[in-house]
Design an enzyme around this catalytic site. Sequence first.
Site, PDB file in Angstrom:
ATOM      1  N   GLU A 369      29.335 -15.929   7.912  1.00 54.39           N
ATOM      2  CA  GLU A 369      27.894 -15.694   8.075  1.00 54.39           C
ATOM      3  C   GLU A 369      27.060 -15.951   6.825  1.00 54.39           C
ATOM      4  OE1 GLU A 369      27.370 -11.789   9.779  1.00 54.39           O
ATOM      5  OE2 GLU A 369      27.723 -12.565  11.786  1.00 54.39           O
ATOM      6  N   GLU A 450      32.098 -14.337  17.312  1.00 55.10           N
ATOM      7  CA  GLU A 450      31.839 -12.886  17.377  1.00 55.10           C
ATOM      8  C   GLU A 450      30.757 -12.623  18.404  1.00 55.10           C
ATOM      9  OE1 GLU A 450      31.088 -10.655  13.757  1.00 55.10           O
ATOM     10  OE2 GLU A 450      32.269 -12.078  12.579  1.00 55.10           O
TER      11      GLU A 450
HETATM   12  C1  GAL Z   1      29.038  -9.537  12.030  1.00 52.04           C
HETATM   13  C2  GAL Z   1      30.066  -9.651  10.897  1.00 52.04           C
HETATM   14  C3  GAL Z   1      31.256  -8.753  11.104  1.00 52.04           C
HETATM   15  C4  GAL Z   1      30.821  -7.401  11.550  1.00 52.04           C
HETATM   16  C5  GAL Z   1      30.033  -7.554  12.805  1.00 52.04           C
HETATM   17  C6  GAL Z   1      29.668  -6.248  13.454  1.00 52.04           C
HETATM   18  O1  GAL Z   1      27.801  -9.928  11.609  1.00 52.04           O
HETATM   19  O2  GAL Z   1      30.489 -10.972  10.786  1.00 52.04           O
HETATM   20  O3  GAL Z   1      32.028  -8.677   9.949  1.00 52.04           O
HETATM   21  O4  GAL Z   1      30.055  -6.790  10.571  1.00 52.04           O
HETATM   22  O5  GAL Z   1      28.859  -8.260  12.492  1.00 52.04           O
HETATM   23  O6  GAL Z   1      29.169  -6.508  14.710  1.00 52.04           O
END
Ligand code: GAL
Length: 733
Positions: A369, A450
């Site tokens: 990210e 994710e």
């Molecule tokens: C994302 C991140 C993860 C975790 C996640 C929580 O932005 O890549 O490491 O923090 O959010 O939903």
Amino acid sequence: MRVLRSFNDQWVFEGKDTVRLPHTAVELPFSYFDETSYQKVFTYEKTFEAEADWQGRDVVVHFEGAMANAKVSLNGQEIASHVDGYTPFEARLTGLLIDGANTLSVTIDGSENPAIPPFGGQIDYLTYAGIYRDVWLRLTSPVSIASVKIETPEVLAQSKSVTAAVTLHNPQGHALEGTISAMITGPDNAEVATTKTGFTSDTLALSFENLNDIHLWDLDSPNLYTLNLTLDTATGRDTHKTRFGFRHAGFTTEGFHLNGQLIKIRGLNRHQSYPYAGYAMGRAANARDADILKNELRLNLARTSHYPQSTWFLDRCDEIGLLVFEEIPGWQHIGDEAWQAQSVENVRDMIKRDWNHPSIILWGVRVNESPDNTVFYKETNRVARELDSTRQTGGVRCHEQSEFLEDVFTMNDFNLGMDEFDTHKTQPVALRDQSQCTGLDYKVPYMVTEYNGHMYPTKSHDQEQRQAEHVTRHLQVLNAAYGATGTAGSVGWCAFDYNTHKDFGSGDRLCYHGVMDMFRAPKFAASVYASQGDPEGGLVLEPVTYYARGERNIHGIMPLIVLTNCDEVEVQYGDFPPVSAFPDRENYPHLPHAPVIVRALDFGEDSLDGWGMSWEDGVIVGLRDGKAVIRRSFTSAPVPTTLKLVPDGDTVEDGQEMRVMISVLDQVGNKLHHFSDPVTIDISGNGVLIGPGIVPLRAGVTGFWLRADGIGEITINVTQARLGSVACTVSAG
Ligand code: GAL
């Protein structure tokens, strides 16, 4: 012959305690701790004598991983250092050992040094200090095998070939001549092919052609082969084994292909952390996590968010057929040029450590990210492609239209739920269209890496309605990913709850983002994934309910989501006529196994759902092809009747961990979700408890890990005030 011996025992930590590795510098409470407590320098020392048979050999201590900035000294002289906390390093002792006692000391610095990844900004996970992975002593002949890279070109052709690039280690500058014999052995250890060649330099190429009757590595039959090397030089003999598999993996605009077959990726992210012990777990616990992801959650991929994880985890993924997306350390932040140079070094170290794992199908070469950075990311991609031309690169981003330098556009898509945040957005779609995310007017290889996570944190003991919404969101995104033609699949956030910094989570240093809790006990959402597995591999029937009249707002348990891979569900409530319900293909048309949603009206107007009516027992039956195949019973008046103790196996190797789960069940075998009374854990014999001896239940369940210490028996005794004690024995050896 090469000797590889564990060097885990008898380290003196901070000048006082004798400890065994893997070791965490500070054992943390479950929650509400100060995460700066381990952010300082610690020292480990090991005193040993060089043995007679070390004479004339190259003596190396190999560290699988230490967090972080390790400096290694022998008898007061610094001999090695390594800044990254996730990749291996070595200290060469040859020629430096003295007669009598030698002292190897290692200092590590647990502080979040902004000069190295992943530090410099905020990170949503902890980087527990310690020599938290195994340490090995390696004795070889002075000329030895340093590394082996195996490739299987044109692997889908009928007759197969193998190439191996071997690099030799010759620190004393001996004459580089000799022979190398190579033998490939198959999954049954039988010989497949041999070759032998002379050499005159420290890099050599081996090849095998016309190999027949080779079995591919795939998800259902993860066939593994071994390349056995024997090196003979005037300095002696060295031997080396490397496991590998024959498989083709590739992302295209159609999706992900394994051995030419299109497979929808269904994965979750995994942090390598555990309660109390942080990262300090060895082979058994890491391998067990892979088993849980593959067999309990029925996934086909794990992303090692956000760093290279234990090779024990990767080895197990190879053995069981679980795909892996591995990435470099980091989280949103990119540091200065020196920081970036270290990150490029991390790409190298990760790939060189792991290039022979058939399970790994993609290298993550962006800091998770992080913003675009053309120069930096051109270089991480260049290095990855140069080191390993057989795998594609990905780089996880969360911004739309970020610069696409990788082979696969890997996108964190947290769109679902954005309407709660942004009032202008009224109709959140579960996943955005790929062209919206890429900003490109043509298709590219694309995977969602994710979703959910912080958009809807859910504790295992949260109210039933929240569990149902948690489940629904996972179902919605998974359905959208299955429906998105050309998208390789999706990897949700995340498998297990994890400890984190104060800047994230629920204030207690915990992110409740898992579909399982920190002990890997399933929340309801775990069954969203499990139920997508073929029924032949295990039937799933999980009604998303605590089964009570007054748990939800207003009352009742309807509409009731039943997560299942059955094709029909029958609900028997009290003496009412049974009601049948079927998978909800209207709302979840793309899922392999849509959930069944049972509604109050299915029972007829007012028949079951009135506040003030008597609450009755229920039975839910799963059917396949009209036949009842699985059943769950629910009592209307649950009381605790059983204290259940389930160790992960009946034997545990000396030095290895075993997880033990504890639950409190009612008369019909269901967990009592609101039973939070404490249990006392007592371990005797050849085992040590990791963590505290008195713990509360959470959602009717808890767990712990023990570590075998010696050879013999370990007796586990768990006591609960209302239910008495239960005991079991496992053997350590
Ligand atoms: C994302 C991140 C993860 C975790 C996640 C929580 O932005 O890549 O490491 O923090 O959010 O939903």
